[in-house]
Design an enzyme around this catalytic site. Structure first.
Site, short mmCIF file in Angstrom:
data_model
loop_
_atom_site.label_atom_id
_atom_site.label_comp_id
_atom_site.label_asym_id
_atom_site.label_seq_id
_atom_site.Cartn_x
_atom_site.Cartn_y
_atom_site.Cartn_z
N LYS A 59 13.41 -4.85 3.90
CA LYS A 59 12.58 -3.74 4.39
C LYS A 59 11.49 -4.25 5.32
O LYS A 59 11.29 -3.73 6.41
CB LYS A 59 11.93 -3.01 3.20
CG LYS A 59 10.84 -2.04 3.60
CD LYS A 59 10.20 -1.36 2.41
CE LYS A 59 9.10 -2.13 1.74
NZ LYS A 59 7.78 -2.11 2.42
N ASN A 60 10.79 -5.29 4.88
CA ASN A 60 9.64 -5.76 5.65
C ASN A 60 10.01 -6.47 6.94
O ASN A 60 9.14 -6.73 7.77
CB ASN A 60 8.75 -6.67 4.79
CG ASN A 60 7.95 -5.86 3.78
OD1 ASN A 60 8.00 -4.63 3.78
ND2 ASN A 60 7.23 -6.55 2.90
N ARG A 105 11.20 3.87 -1.80
CA ARG A 105 10.65 3.40 -0.52
C ARG A 105 11.18 2.01 -0.18
O ARG A 105 11.28 1.65 0.98
CB ARG A 105 9.12 3.33 -0.57
CG ARG A 105 8.45 4.68 -0.61
CD ARG A 105 6.96 4.52 -0.52
NE ARG A 105 6.64 3.61 0.58
CZ ARG A 105 5.47 3.00 0.75
NH1 ARG A 105 4.50 3.22 -0.09
NH2 ARG A 105 5.27 2.19 1.75
N ARG A 157 1.95 2.81 5.71
CA ARG A 157 0.97 2.05 6.49
C ARG A 157 1.61 1.25 7.62
O ARG A 157 0.99 1.02 8.66
CB ARG A 157 0.25 1.07 5.58
CG ARG A 157 -0.65 1.68 4.56
CD ARG A 157 -1.26 0.57 3.74
NE ARG A 157 -1.61 -0.55 4.61
CZ ARG A 157 -2.73 -0.63 5.30
NH1 ARG A 157 -3.63 0.30 5.21
NH2 ARG A 157 -2.95 -1.68 6.07
N ASP A 192 -8.44 -3.91 10.77
CA ASP A 192 -9.41 -4.44 11.73
C ASP A 192 -8.88 -5.65 12.51
O ASP A 192 -9.19 -5.82 13.69
CB ASP A 192 -10.72 -4.81 11.01
CG ASP A 192 -10.49 -5.80 9.88
OD1 ASP A 192 -9.57 -5.58 9.08
OD2 ASP A 192 -11.22 -6.80 9.80
N CYS A 211 -4.85 2.84 0.28
CA CYS A 211 -3.56 2.94 -0.40
C CYS A 211 -3.73 2.42 -1.81
O CYS A 211 -4.78 1.86 -2.14
CB CYS A 211 -2.48 2.18 0.35
SG CYS A 211 -2.54 0.42 0.09
N ARG A 244 -6.95 -2.39 2.35
CA ARG A 244 -6.02 -2.74 3.43
C ARG A 244 -6.43 -2.24 4.82
O ARG A 244 -5.74 -1.40 5.42
CB ARG A 244 -4.61 -2.22 3.10
CG ARG A 244 -4.03 -2.88 1.89
CD ARG A 244 -2.67 -2.35 1.57
NE ARG A 244 -1.60 -3.12 2.19
CZ ARG A 244 -0.33 -2.88 1.98
NH1 ARG A 244 0.05 -1.91 1.22
NH2 ARG A 244 0.59 -3.63 2.55
N PRO A 245 -7.52 -2.72 5.35
CA PRO A 245 -7.92 -2.30 6.70
C PRO A 245 -6.99 -2.87 7.78
O PRO A 245 -6.17 -3.75 7.49
CB PRO A 245 -9.32 -2.88 6.84
CG PRO A 245 -9.42 -3.98 5.85
CD PRO A 245 -8.43 -3.71 4.76
N ASP A 256 4.10 -9.64 -3.50
CA ASP A 256 5.12 -8.61 -3.73
C ASP A 256 6.03 -8.94 -4.93
O ASP A 256 6.88 -8.13 -5.29
CB ASP A 256 5.99 -8.42 -2.48
CG ASP A 256 5.28 -7.59 -1.42
OD1 ASP A 256 4.20 -7.05 -1.70
OD2 ASP A 256 5.81 -7.49 -0.29
#
Ligand code: UD1
Length: 418
Positions: A22-23, A397, A93, A125, A117, A122-123, A305
């Site tokens: 997925k990632n 997901r 995200r 920036d 989330c 989890r910004p 994960d």
């Protein structure tokens, strides 16, 4: 909302195939925005996050064709809008991954800020600062990141922390920038490497992917390419934890064991017998696992994960283990649910102390995020009696047909559709 009903106690035996990652697939689909030519992909898993990405791209005017056999083709020759709306970004995200490609190819992008989330703040920036360093005029307006640049210019970008999607976004922006970009403190994850390999096939000039210093020479244009998405190391690791908890002997096909070193060595320490070939893993377990300590780290360390799934194993292990989560500040949402199944776990800040119990007992539990859901399924396989896992849309997901694959291995698990 769908639920899973699991009756624990059946060992796992047999063989299954692991899906594409997925990632890796998410940034790779977004890379389709970098060219007007077609990108042909295989081994794209059928997951809700992939469907969300295809919806997002389609809304922009990108032609996305998906066939039965997990092949997807992406053609971004008629992009009509350069915006990623809140409705889609808030559900995933990773939608922020369209920012770099849109800005690099079209000189403009408007992407909703993801917001909070379940697993932490989890910004984004670092994505924003990195793109600004490449010359983008970038601001936050009405909840959107609004970025403009005639043409991005190569620069040295050092992110404050290692960020996976941050590295991917900046790499996708830099491939079409003018001149050389050096990404320092870059993420080394196999999924970053997979994206770089696709970009190179598209004509990008990238070196150093897989290390913490990626050097990119910008080109004027990219072209079409074909690519097979790399195997999902987290899905594979989750099935290894499942056999560790339930016992039995399984073979995983279509895996990349060379990307799973940290997981495999931890699980061997826990007592799982593991043998690997170039694209398969055989794992067998008898008796109770041994307690193992773990500290999550960026790749090649032990993946955050995999933390929740390993905790399910530690929950029934012989001994006490200490788990330290260093990547996300709020990634222990599964703990309260594991306790409902009879686990003995104390949390102090980033540290969890897990005292292994001889048996868990089935109960109704609630999935809170993707990997937490997998952890509850694993615990349910080992628990006595019936476990109901609610809110499994989180699981959908990121795991392709998990209950189907577990059933193939002999687990007593079924989906209750409401
Ligand atoms: C990716 C993975 C996710 C995994 C995570 C860490 C995808 C789609 N998701 O998420 O499954 O758990 O890597 O391996 O690939 N950070 C900032 N500012 C930023 C970016 C990140 O402060 O601009 C912080 C995060 O809050 C976090 C840490 O950096 O504490 C690492 O996050 P990051 O690697 O960016 O995670 P994601 O790429 O979102």
């Amino acid at each position: 909302m769908d639920k899973l009903r699991i009756t624990g106690g059946s060992p796992l035996n047999g063989e299954i195939s692991i899906s594409g990652a997925k990632n890796a697939a998410l940034p790779i689909l977004c890379a389709g925005l970098l060219t007007a030519d077609t990108i042909s992909l295989s081994n794209v898993p059928k997951l809700n996050d992939i469907a969300t990405t295809l919806k997002l791209l389609s809304q922009m005017g990108v032609r996305c064709d998906r066939s039965q056999d997990n092949a997807v083709s992406i053609t971004a020759d008629q992009v009509t809008t350069l915006e990623a709306p809140y409705e889609l970004v808030k559900t995933m995200r990773a939608s922020i991954l369209v920012l770099g490609p849109l800005l690099a190819r079209f000189g403009e992008a408007r992407v909703s800020l993801p917001g909070g989330c379940a697993i932490g703040q989890r910004p984004v920036d670092q994505h924003i600062q990195g793109l600004a360093a490449l010359g983008a005029d970038i601001k936050i307006e009405h909840g959107f990141v609004v970025a403009r640049a005639k043409r991005l210019k190569g620069a040295v970008v050092r992110t404050d922390m290692v960020t996976v999607t941050g590295t991917e976004n900046l790499m996708m922006a830099a491939v079409l920038a003018e001149g050389q970009t050096v990404l320092e403190n870059a993420a080394r994850e196999p999924e970053v490497v997979d994206l770089a390999e696709l970009l190179i096939k598209m004509g990008a000039k990238i070196k150093g992917h897989g290390t913490d210093r990626i050097v990119i020479e910008g080109v004027d244009k990219l072209h079409g390419a074909s690519h097979r998405v790399c195997p999902d190391r987290i899905e594979a690791g989750s099935f290894l934890c499942a056999v560790g908890a339930a016992g039995g002997s399984i073979v995983l096909r279509d895996v990349a064991p060379d990307t799973m070193g940290a997981t495999i060595s931890k699980l061997q320490e826990a007592g799982i017998k593991i043998e690997c070939g170039s694209d398969w893993i055989k794992a067998g377990m008898t008796g109770r696992p041994r307690a193992v300590d773990v500290r999550t780290q960026e790749y090649p360390g032990f993946a955050t994960d995999m933390q929740a799934q390993l905790m399910a194993l530690d929950a029934i292990a012989d001994g006490t283990s200490v788990i330290v989560e260093t990547i996300f500040e709020n990634r222990y949402m599964h703990v309260q649910e594991l306790i409902r199944l009879g686990a003995n776990i104390d949390i102090d800040g980033h540290t969890a102390v897990v005292r292994g119990v001889t048996r868990l007992s089935g109960a109704t539990v609630m999935a809170t995020d993707l990997r937490a859901s997998a952890s509850l399924v694993i615990a349910g396989l080992a628990a006595e009696g019936e476990t109901i896992v609610e809110r499994i849309y989180h699981l959908d997901r990121g795991y392709e047909k998990m209950e189907h694959k577990l059933r193939l291995l002999g687990a007593n698990i079924e989906r209750i559709t409401s």
